[in-house]
Design a protein around this motif. Structure first.
Motif, PDB file in Angstrom:
ATOM      1  N   ASN A 203       0.837  -1.193   0.000  1.00 26.94           N
ATOM      2  CA  ASN A 203       0.000   0.000   0.000  1.00 26.94           C
ATOM      3  C   ASN A 203       0.875   1.247   0.000  1.00 26.94           C
ATOM      4  O   ASN A 203       1.859   1.327   0.742  1.00 26.94           O
ATOM      5  N   GLU A 250      -3.087   4.598  -1.955  1.00 28.17           N
ATOM      6  CA  GLU A 250      -4.158   4.071  -1.099  1.00 28.17           C
ATOM      7  C   GLU A 250      -4.539   5.015   0.032  1.00 28.17           C
ATOM      8  O   GLU A 250      -5.576   4.830   0.662  1.00 28.17           O
ATOM      9  N   LEU A 280      -9.858   7.199   0.431  1.00 24.79           N
ATOM     10  CA  LEU A 280      -8.475   7.242   0.888  1.00 24.79           C
ATOM     11  C   LEU A 280      -8.386   6.942   2.382  1.00 24.79           C
ATOM     12  O   LEU A 280      -9.168   7.471   3.178  1.00 24.79           O
TER      13      LEU A 280
END
Length: 341
Positions: A203, A250, A280
């Motif tokens: 991520n 992310e 988000l």
């Protein structure tokens, strides 16, 4: 990214409130105290080894200034547009850096941690991944790493591309495909893209300062560079959330001052809600209990090193719905998180 407790508690440079930051002992202690993840800051040596230091200038975090054999390497450089004087990791080989010993960066405030000055060597990135793998075998918790890539544009300009070095070292230790255990963050979106181009799964989190603009954008756009404030405005957040493919991220990780708002009923801004609305995740840094670091409403009348109303501040921040918090004392963050569970 919310498979652990919410919010995720991340040992900031290890348990840096108790041991000199970025040392093996700080990372081990962070996990022993219950941290879900730990966060290393990553810079490079002359020979391309990634090491864990707050900055590439190391006079405040090692004993290099007291080492006469390295006295001639003190110099002034411009890093991200700012003149900096001292000793720099990129002027040393790993063999040379490994002879230095770490010091507490906040020794004036954290005397307990400073009592360990001179005892621990600098750690390299591969050693941290080996440590996490080893500790993971002794627990049923999933332990992870939030890797912060520092000064990527600067290092690339001197022939040390951190994205390439990072990808190579992850492949050496088998962490190139660990999306549940690896988070990659930077104040520069450019390097996040480059890491993904090199096939690293994990991520990606974009770090946001309380003011100014990202250096990679400033280097490209000059005075026209979008500010951090623009990037977390209504249009900016939507733009971050809708980045596609290699450019996708992310989440964001913000200075805690961007979450706190003494004028609101909740004591927090609407940033977390707005970010979640567009998909988000939001992390924040750094939870610290000392008056020196608490926002004004949570300080006590004691000195800078005294603990203020830290539980109140930590509780206010966590109540915003934030997904992850960086903490120098991970056990204190866990006390507040678990009390609210």
């Amino acid at each position: 990214m919310r498979a652990h407790g919410s919010p995720l508690v991340i040992g900031h440079r290890g348990a840096s409130g108790y041991r000199p930051e970025h040392t093996r002992q700080a990372y081990e202690l962070a996990f022993q105290l219950g941290a879900d993840f730990v966060e290393p800051d990553i810079v490079a040596t002359k020979d391309g080894v990634l090491v864990l230091r707050h900055e590439n200038e190391i006079s405040g975090t090692t004993d290099v200034a007291n080492r006469p054999e390295f006295a001639a390497r003190r110099t002034t450089k411009e890093v991200d547009g700012v003149p900096v004087t001292g000793w720099f990791t990129e002027d040393f080989t790993w063999a040379e850096l490994s002879t230095l010993r770490c010091r507490e960066r906040l020794g004036g405030l954290r005397q307990a941690s400073a009592s360990f000055d001179g005892q621990y060597p600098i750690m390299r990135l591969t050693h941290l991944f080996d440590l996490v793998d080893s500790l993971a075998e002794t627990t049923d918790r999933e332990l992870g790493v939030v890797a912060e890539i520092k000064h990527a544009s600067y290092f690339e300009s001197i022939g040390l591309p951190l994205d390439e070095l990072f990808a190579d070292e992850l492949q050496q230790v088998g962490w190139q495909s660990e999306p549940s255990r690896l988070i990659i963050e930077s104040f520069e979106k450019t390097v996040l893209r480059k890491v993904r181009e090199r096939g690293i799964r994990g991520n990606r989190i974009y770090l946001i300062e309380a003011g100014g603009a990202a250096f990679d954008l400033v280097a490209r756009d000059g005075a026209d560079a979008a500010s951090y404030a623009d990037e977390i405005g209504e249009l900016g957040l939507y733009g971050l959330a809708t980045r596609q493919g290699l450019d996708a991220i992310e989440g964001i990780s913000v200075d805690k001052s961007l979450l706190l708002d003494a004028g609101s009923e909740s004591g927090t801004s609407d940033l977390v809600d707005r970010a979640h609305t567009v998909g988000l995740a939001v992390f924040t840094w750094t939870l610290r209990p000392e008056n020196r670091f608490l926002s004004a409403p949570f300080r006590t009348e004691g000195g800078k090193a005294d603990f203020g109303h830290w539980q109140h501040e930590f509780r206010t921040i966590m109540a915003s719905g934030v997904d992850g918090v960086f903490a120098d004392h991970p056990d204190l963050a866990l006390v507040v998180r678990d009390a609210a569970a």
